[in-house]
Design an enzyme around this catalytic site. Structure first.
Site, PDB file in Angstrom:
ATOM      1  N   ARG A 143       0.790  -1.245   0.000  1.00 34.80           N
ATOM      2  CA  ARG A 143       0.000   0.000   0.000  1.00 34.80           C
ATOM      3  C   ARG A 143       0.813   1.282   0.000  1.00 34.80           C
ATOM      4  O   ARG A 143       0.269   2.351   0.296  1.00 34.80           O
ATOM      5  CB  ARG A 143      -0.962   0.017   1.202  1.00 34.80           C
ATOM      6  CG  ARG A 143      -1.880  -1.191   1.328  1.00 34.80           C
ATOM      7  CD  ARG A 143      -2.762  -1.367   0.116  1.00 34.80           C
ATOM      8  NE  ARG A 143      -3.821  -2.368   0.325  1.00 34.80           N
ATOM      9  CZ  ARG A 143      -4.389  -3.056  -0.639  1.00 34.80           C
ATOM     10  NH1 ARG A 143      -4.021  -2.897  -1.899  1.00 34.80           N
ATOM     11  NH2 ARG A 143      -5.340  -3.924  -0.385  1.00 34.80           N
TER      12      ARG A 143
ATOM     13  N   ASN B  99      -0.814  -1.353  -7.471  1.00 31.21           N
ATOM     14  CA  ASN B  99      -2.124  -0.656  -7.417  1.00 31.21           C
ATOM     15  C   ASN B  99      -2.179   0.273  -6.200  1.00 31.21           C
ATOM     16  O   ASN B  99      -2.976   0.102  -5.288  1.00 31.21           O
ATOM     17  CB  ASN B  99      -3.289  -1.647  -7.426  1.00 31.21           C
ATOM     18  CG  ASN B  99      -3.265  -2.637  -6.274  1.00 31.21           C
ATOM     19  OD1 ASN B  99      -2.235  -2.866  -5.648  1.00 31.21           O
ATOM     20  ND2 ASN B  99      -4.404  -3.239  -5.988  1.00 31.21           N
TER      21      ASN B  99
ATOM     22  N   ASP C 201      -2.203  -5.970 -11.419  1.00 29.86           N
ATOM     23  CA  ASP C 201      -2.940  -6.758 -10.434  1.00 29.86           C
ATOM     24  C   ASP C 201      -4.109  -5.991  -9.824  1.00 29.86           C
ATOM     25  O   ASP C 201      -3.998  -4.814  -9.499  1.00 29.86           O
ATOM     26  CB  ASP C 201      -2.029  -7.238  -9.311  1.00 29.86           C
ATOM     27  CG  ASP C 201      -2.824  -8.095  -8.351  1.00 29.86           C
ATOM     28  OD1 ASP C 201      -3.335  -9.128  -8.802  1.00 29.86           O
ATOM     29  OD2 ASP C 201      -3.015  -7.688  -7.193  1.00 29.86           O
TER      30      ASP C 201
ATOM     31  N   HIS D  62      -3.284 -10.895 -13.460  1.00 28.84           N
ATOM     32  CA  HIS D  62      -4.541 -11.076 -12.726  1.00 28.84           C
ATOM     33  C   HIS D  62      -5.580 -11.374 -13.804  1.00 28.84           C
ATOM     34  O   HIS D  62      -5.862 -10.518 -14.646  1.00 28.84           O
ATOM     35  CB  HIS D  62      -4.856  -9.777 -11.973  1.00 28.84           C
ATOM     36  CG  HIS D  62      -6.244  -9.689 -11.405  1.00 28.84           C
ATOM     37  ND1 HIS D  62      -6.479  -9.561 -10.049  1.00 28.84           N
ATOM     38  CD2 HIS D  62      -7.477  -9.671 -11.985  1.00 28.84           C
ATOM     39  CE1 HIS D  62      -7.780  -9.469  -9.831  1.00 28.84           C
ATOM     40  NE2 HIS D  62      -8.412  -9.536 -10.991  1.00 28.84           N
TER      41      HIS D  62
ATOM     42  N   ASP E  36      -1.209 -12.846  -1.896  1.00 27.89           N
ATOM     43  CA  ASP E  36      -2.097 -11.716  -2.216  1.00 27.89           C
ATOM     44  C   ASP E  36      -2.408 -10.937  -0.935  1.00 27.89           C
ATOM     45  O   ASP E  36      -3.564 -10.542  -0.705  1.00 27.89           O
ATOM     46  CB  ASP E  36      -3.377 -12.190  -2.914  1.00 27.89           C
ATOM     47  CG  ASP E  36      -4.138 -11.042  -3.577  1.00 27.89           C
ATOM     48  OD1 ASP E  36      -3.672  -9.885  -3.494  1.00 27.89           O
ATOM     49  OD2 ASP E  36      -5.194 -11.306  -4.176  1.00 27.89           O
TER      50      ASP E  36
ATOM     51  N   HIS F  23      -6.625  -3.982   4.428  1.00 27.53           N
ATOM     52  CA  HIS F  23      -7.655  -2.951   4.318  1.00 27.53           C
ATOM     53  C   HIS F  23      -8.006  -2.450   5.709  1.00 27.53           C
ATOM     54  O   HIS F  23      -7.951  -3.208   6.686  1.00 27.53           O
ATOM     55  CB  HIS F  23      -8.926  -3.506   3.652  1.00 27.53           C
ATOM     56  CG  HIS F  23      -8.783  -3.723   2.174  1.00 27.53           C
ATOM     57  ND1 HIS F  23      -8.617  -2.688   1.277  1.00 27.53           N
ATOM     58  CD2 HIS F  23      -8.767  -4.860   1.435  1.00 27.53           C
ATOM     59  CE1 HIS F  23      -8.517  -3.178   0.046  1.00 27.53           C
ATOM     60  NE2 HIS F  23      -8.593  -4.495   0.110  1.00 27.53           N
TER      61      HIS F  23
ATOM     62  N   PRO G  97     -12.462  -5.833  -1.383  1.00 25.17           N
ATOM     63  CA  PRO G  97     -11.988  -7.213  -1.452  1.00 25.17           C
ATOM     64  C   PRO G  97     -10.535  -7.327  -1.009  1.00 25.17           C
ATOM     65  O   PRO G  97      -9.710  -6.475  -1.349  1.00 25.17           O
ATOM     66  CB  PRO G  97     -12.112  -7.551  -2.944  1.00 25.17           C
ATOM     67  CG  PRO G  97     -12.029  -6.234  -3.644  1.00 25.17           C
ATOM     68  CD  PRO G  97     -12.533  -5.183  -2.703  1.00 25.17           C
TER      69      PRO G  97
HETATM   70  O1  DOR Z   1      -8.904  -9.261  -3.164  1.00 29.02           O
HETATM   71  C1  DOR Z   1      -8.065  -8.617  -3.761  1.00 29.02           C
HETATM   72  N1  DOR Z   1      -7.517  -7.514  -3.240  1.00 29.02           N
HETATM   73  N2  DOR Z   1      -7.681  -9.027  -4.983  1.00 29.02           N
HETATM   74  C2  DOR Z   1      -6.886  -8.280  -5.761  1.00 29.02           C
HETATM   75  O2  DOR Z   1      -6.589  -8.698  -6.854  1.00 29.02           O
HETATM   76  C3  DOR Z   1      -6.411  -6.961  -5.297  1.00 29.02           C
HETATM   77  C4  DOR Z   1      -6.408  -6.888  -3.839  1.00 29.02           C
HETATM   78  C5  DOR Z   1      -6.242  -5.497  -3.283  1.00 29.02           C
HETATM   79  O3  DOR Z   1      -5.397  -4.741  -3.784  1.00 29.02           O
HETATM   80  O4  DOR Z   1      -6.901  -5.155  -2.300  1.00 29.02           O
END
Ligand code: DOR
Length: 444
Positions: free
Chosen positions: A73, A103, A161, A188, A313, A317, A331
């Site tokens: 992050r 990302n 991704d 991805h 992965d 969050h 997600p």
């Molecule tokens: O669940 C996911 N979270 N899948 C992904 O491909 C990206 C990731 C995220 O960056 O939070």
């Protein structure tokens, strides 16, 4: 890479004595001593002695785990994770190398962002961290990034991704360009016209819960396209987080037809879409947790080596993004700290997966992919993971080194614990202070 637990070079040489050394890449399996000197494996044998010794009786010693899929992050979302906390979480999970996904905010799609990140990694990371830059500007699947310049700035590979590339012509060009730039691609695989507004795997649990489903075809259609193009272009291509039976089968067909590797995650190996019935945003992840049939197909493919690696992965969050109804949550799951224990507990303990195959999938195979990691052969980096297979512990918010706590395993009891992690001869994780002076036999 910073070396937080080292005082004035005192860790230059350590002999780790009497641990059960298991290294599928060099065929080591037995009670042995390991001498680490100047950041490298100097000797593996019996009866080794040194000025600084660690008694590893009862512990397993593996080549450090390598995670090719991590979201730390940084830059931009550092309230969820940063390089310090992400690398602490990696070290706590026994990972000595990771690949960081792009990302972020800004997206890692410009050389200046790559070089800034590389500087932060060198100052703040406890473990080796490789940078994935974006395949397309803004991850938007349209305009290719300047991959040659990204590589010069320090990018290790490229990926969008979090998003699949929707246009096969665009993806073909991206693979060709990445190949010419000498950068591996992590794909991805998701067709967004099929995943649409879905939030959990399409099936009985989604229907009972009244939640919009994501069909397996959303992954399979895109995996097929990615594999066909990878084989045709010859680009070094890694298919990440494989979660369906058919995608695993397709990988098996194409792997020998190109420079292709693949991984699946601890959660797709150990959890199912039954968790959709909780309606809890904690269990939203992409690709979604699948049905038992898919989970079993993925397990078979990892066991047989069709799927090469485990990758986590790791996707931190904030609680306000996860403490929500499933359809509103972001997600993603934390992954680093529970990866080995979750798979050991669910699959290795009852004989479904052998310990050497798990270590190969977490160390040796991804270590070859990133280059120079995942081996305890003399001369290799002294990157090691020490594990107590007999220790039970319960995953809780308090056990997390990550800044976030969105682990799908919260409250679960794990049957093994990562007790120590060493990177380049430096101790980066030591949960029970086994490396502290008290336990070091300083020999006269
Ligand atoms: O669940 C996911 N979270 N899948 C992904 O491909 C990206 C990731 C995220 O960056 O939070």
């Amino acid at each position: 890479m910073k070396t937080p637990n080292t005082r004035s070079g005192e860790n230059r040489e350590i002999v780790i004595r009497g641990g059960r050394v298991l290294d599928p890449s060099s065929g080591l399996d037995g009670i042995m001593d390991v001498r680490i000197s100047d950041g490298r494996i100097a000797e593996v044998g019996s009866g080794l002695r040194g000025a600084r010794e660690l008694d590893a009786d009862g512990l397993h010693l593996f080549p450090g785990f390598v995670d090719v899929h991590a979201h730390w992050r940084s830059p931009g979302h550092e309230h969820k994770e940063n390089i310090e906390s992400g690398s602490a979480a990696a070290a706590a999970g026994g990972f000595t190398s990771v690949v960081m996904m792009p990302n972020t905010d800004p997206v890692v799609d410009k050389p200046i962002v790559v070089s800034g990140l590389a500087k932060r990694v060198s100052e703040e990371s406890r473990v080796r961290a490789h940078i994935s830059a974006a395949l397309h500007v803004g991850l938007n699947g349209e305009r290719l990034t300047e991959m040659r310049l990204l590589k010069e700035a320090g990018a290790f590979c490229v990926s969008d991704d979090g998003l699949g590339t929707q246009n096969a012509g665009v993806l073909r060009n991206a693979l060709l360009y990445a190949k010419s730039a000498g950068l591996p691609v992590i794909l991805h695989c998701e067709d967004h016209t099929l995943s649409a507004d879905g939030v959990v795997h399409e099936g009985a649990h989604a229907a009972l819960a009244g939640l919009p489903g994501i069909p397996a075809s959303a992954e399979d259609v895109s995996t097929a396209a990615g594999l066909i193009l990878a084989a045709e272009t010859g680009a070094k291509t890694h298919i990440t987080h494989v979660s369906t039976e058919l995608s695993a089968t397709l990988v098996g067909f194409f792997e020998a037809r190109g420079d292709i590797t693949s991984d699946t995650t601890p959660h797709h190996l150990t959890l199912t879409d039954e968790l959709a019935s909780t309606l809890d945003g904690m269990y939203r992840v992409n690709p979604p947790l699948r049905s038992e049939d898919h989970r079993d197909g993925v397990r078979d493919a990892l066991r047989s080596g069709v799927l090469d690696f485990v990758a986590t992965d790791h996707a931190p969050h904030a609680s306000e993004e996860k403490d929500l109804p499933l359809e509103e949550a972001s997600p993603g799951f934390l992954g680093h700290e529970t990866a080995f224990p979750a798979i050991y507990t669910e699959l290795v303990r009852d004989g479904e997966l052998s310990l050497p195959r798990l270590v190969e999938a977490m160390s040796a195979a991804p270590g070859v992919w990133v280059g120079g990691s995942g081996s305890l052969a003399v001369g290799s980096f002294a990157d090691l993971t020490l594990v107590d297979l007999s220790e039970e512990w319960t995953v809780s918010r308090d056990t997390m080194a990550s800044k976030s706590s969105n682990s799908p395993y919260l409250g679960r009891t794990m049957a093994s614990r990562i007790v120590g992690t060493i990177v380049g001869g430096e101790i980066v994780h030591d949960i029970h202070d086994i490396f502290s002076g008290a336990k070091f036999g300083i020999r006269a």
